[in-house]
Write a protein that holds these residues in place. Structure first.
Motif, mmCIF file in Angstrom:
data_model
loop_
_atom_site.group_PDB
_atom_site.id
_atom_site.type_symbol
_atom_site.label_atom_id
_atom_site.label_comp_id
_atom_site.label_asym_id
_atom_site.label_seq_id
_atom_site.Cartn_x
_atom_site.Cartn_y
_atom_site.Cartn_z
ATOM 1 N N PRO A 114 4.185 -5.295 -0.426
ATOM 2 C CA PRO A 114 3.863 -6.647 -1.456
ATOM 3 C C PRO A 114 4.354 -7.707 -0.901
ATOM 4 O O PRO A 114 3.974 -8.696 -1.592
ATOM 5 N N LYS A 115 5.599 -7.665 0.018
ATOM 6 C CA LYS A 115 6.169 -8.988 0.222
ATOM 7 C C LYS A 115 5.231 -9.665 1.230
ATOM 8 O O LYS A 115 5.037 -10.968 0.954
ATOM 9 N N GLU A 116 4.476 -9.088 2.003
ATOM 10 C CA GLU A 116 3.529 -9.897 2.977
ATOM 11 C C GLU A 116 1.945 -9.633 2.361
ATOM 12 O O GLU A 116 1.275 -10.508 2.894
ATOM 13 N N ASN A 117 1.810 -9.184 1.404
ATOM 14 C CA ASN A 117 0.697 -8.976 0.609
ATOM 15 C C ASN A 117 -0.494 -8.459 1.701
ATOM 16 O O ASN A 117 -1.350 -9.001 1.985
ATOM 17 N N THR A 118 0.056 -7.348 2.443
ATOM 18 C CA THR A 118 -0.841 -6.558 3.542
ATOM 19 C C THR A 118 -0.957 -5.068 3.178
ATOM 20 O O THR A 118 -0.042 -4.505 2.625
ATOM 21 N N ILE A 119 -2.204 -4.709 3.385
ATOM 22 C CA ILE A 119 -2.314 -3.099 3.654
ATOM 23 C C ILE A 119 -2.849 -2.571 4.929
ATOM 24 O O ILE A 119 -3.585 -3.630 5.698
ATOM 25 N N THR A 120 -1.883 -1.885 5.478
ATOM 26 C CA THR A 120 -2.147 -1.449 7.018
ATOM 27 C C THR A 120 -2.961 -0.019 6.828
ATOM 28 O O THR A 120 -2.414 0.901 6.218
ATOM 29 N N TYR A 121 -4.094 -0.022 7.749
ATOM 30 C CA TYR A 121 -4.799 1.120 7.423
ATOM 31 C C TYR A 121 -4.967 1.593 8.915
ATOM 32 O O TYR A 121 -5.656 1.104 9.814
ATOM 33 N N LEU A 122 -4.321 2.765 9.272
ATOM 34 C CA LEU A 122 -4.527 3.478 10.489
ATOM 35 C C LEU A 122 -5.348 4.747 10.458
ATOM 36 O O LEU A 122 -5.155 5.337 9.485
ATOM 37 N N TYR A 123 -6.447 4.748 11.308
ATOM 38 C CA TYR A 123 -7.225 5.793 11.403
ATOM 39 C C TYR A 123 -7.797 6.227 12.410
ATOM 40 O O TYR A 123 -7.548 5.692 13.796
ATOM 41 N N ASP A 124 -8.603 7.372 12.889
ATOM 42 C CA ASP A 124 -9.253 7.765 13.710
ATOM 43 C C ASP A 124 -8.187 7.996 15.077
ATOM 44 O O ASP A 124 -8.165 7.715 16.017
ATOM 45 N N GLY A 125 -7.179 9.139 14.605
ATOM 46 C CA GLY A 125 -6.334 9.519 15.796
ATOM 47 C C GLY A 125 -6.580 10.784 16.092
ATOM 48 O O GLY A 125 -7.300 11.527 15.641
ATOM 49 N N ASP A 126 -5.505 11.100 17.040
ATOM 50 C CA ASP A 126 -5.419 12.360 17.773
ATOM 51 C C ASP A 126 -4.019 12.955 17.172
ATOM 52 O O ASP A 126 -3.168 12.522 16.430
ATOM 53 N N ASP A 127 -3.347 14.018 17.824
ATOM 54 C CA ASP A 127 -1.981 14.423 17.438
ATOM 55 C C ASP A 127 -1.137 13.412 18.015
ATOM 56 O O ASP A 127 -0.075 13.437 17.452
ATOM 57 N N LYS A 128 -1.179 12.606 18.821
ATOM 58 C CA LYS A 128 -0.193 11.693 19.364
ATOM 59 C C LYS A 128 -0.158 10.430 18.658
ATOM 60 O O LYS A 128 0.832 9.820 18.077
ATOM 61 N N ARG A 129 -1.336 9.643 18.382
ATOM 62 C CA ARG A 129 -1.355 8.531 17.534
ATOM 63 C C ARG A 129 -2.694 8.180 16.906
ATOM 64 O O ARG A 129 -3.715 8.557 17.459
ATOM 65 N N TYR A 130 -2.795 7.177 16.003
ATOM 66 C CA TYR A 130 -4.081 6.523 15.602
ATOM 67 C C TYR A 130 -4.436 5.724 16.575
ATOM 68 O O TYR A 130 -3.921 5.079 17.179
ATOM 69 N N SER A 131 -5.943 5.603 16.846
ATOM 70 C CA SER A 131 -6.499 4.700 17.797
ATOM 71 C C SER A 131 -6.906 3.573 17.242
ATOM 72 O O SER A 131 -7.294 2.678 18.065
ATOM 73 N N LYS A 132 -7.144 3.315 15.999
ATOM 74 C CA LYS A 132 -7.639 2.231 15.416
ATOM 75 C C LYS A 132 -6.750 1.981 14.184
ATOM 76 O O LYS A 132 -6.357 2.721 13.473
ATOM 77 N N LEU A 133 -6.678 0.585 14.048
ATOM 78 C CA LEU A 133 -5.791 0.022 12.926
ATOM 79 C C LEU A 133 -6.144 -1.301 12.511
ATOM 80 O O LEU A 133 -6.884 -2.309 13.068
ATOM 81 N N MET A 134 -6.266 -1.433 11.033
ATOM 82 C CA MET A 134 -6.830 -2.444 10.412
ATOM 83 C C MET A 134 -5.561 -2.901 9.406
ATOM 84 O O MET A 134 -4.966 -2.480 8.680
ATOM 85 N N ILE A 135 -5.637 -4.486 9.572
ATOM 86 C CA ILE A 135 -4.581 -5.159 8.602
ATOM 87 C C ILE A 135 -5.414 -5.812 7.661
ATOM 88 O O ILE A 135 -6.201 -6.903 8.001
ATOM 89 N N PHE A 136 -5.279 -5.613 6.286
ATOM 90 C CA PHE A 136 -5.723 -6.366 5.279
ATOM 91 C C PHE A 136 -5.006 -7.063 4.568
ATOM 92 O O PHE A 136 -3.949 -6.903 4.277
#
Length: 155
Positions: A114-136
């Motif tokens: 809420p400080k930066e008014n952002t929502i970070t959405y990480l998805y489409d990942g494997d066991d190691k890390r998420y491959s896609k990221l969106m910052i709203f």
């Protein structure tokens, strides 16, 4: 005797009414940044900055670890919908909360700051890390400045 039974039933009914509290918060976004993991350089690379409408609903049912999240995005004139059930919640600080969600086909992570008014959405990942990221870049529907306490009921 009749009054005692009536009072007892009223007491039990009032406990059931307060037993489950639902919380839902809707966020609107006009801007989002889309990143993809680059394994060659070991970092997320910005692929696109999109100036299109998005709606993010976070609904908690009864507790912070039960509910669902729906993200509806307009992308080049088409609507994309990402959704899943909340299975875990973690509050990193007073300002930041993270929900883990899953659906039949994916696992994802959403972080609200809420400080930066952002929502970070990480998805489409494997066991190691998420491959896609969106910052709203968001604003709450009801209030211009939202806080984590407005979104999450603290127990």
């Amino acid at each position: 005797m009749k009054a005692t039974i009536t009072m007892l039933l009223a007491f039990i009914f009032s406990m059931n009414v307060n037993a489950q509290i639902d919380t839902q918060k809707r966020f609107q976004s006009d801007t989002r940044k889309y990143y993809v993991w680059n394994s060659e350089f070991e970092k997320y690379e910005l692929k696109e900055t999109e100036y299109e409408n998005s709606v993010i609903d976070i609904r908690e049912i009864g507790s912070k670890t039960n509910g669902y999240i729906v993200i509806s995005m307009v992308d080049n004139g088409e609507v994309r919908l990402h959704h899943g059930s909340i299975y875990q919640f973690r509050q990193d600080s007073d300002e930041e909360g993270t929900w883990l969600l899953k659906s039949k086909f994916m696992r994802a992570k959403i972080t609200y700051n809420p400080k930066e008014n952002t929502i970070t959405y990480l998805y489409d990942g494997d066991d190691k890390r998420y491959s896609k990221l969106m910052i709203f870049y968001v604003k709450a529907d009801n209030k211009p400045q939202a806080s984590l306490k407005n979104v999450v009921t603290t127990e």
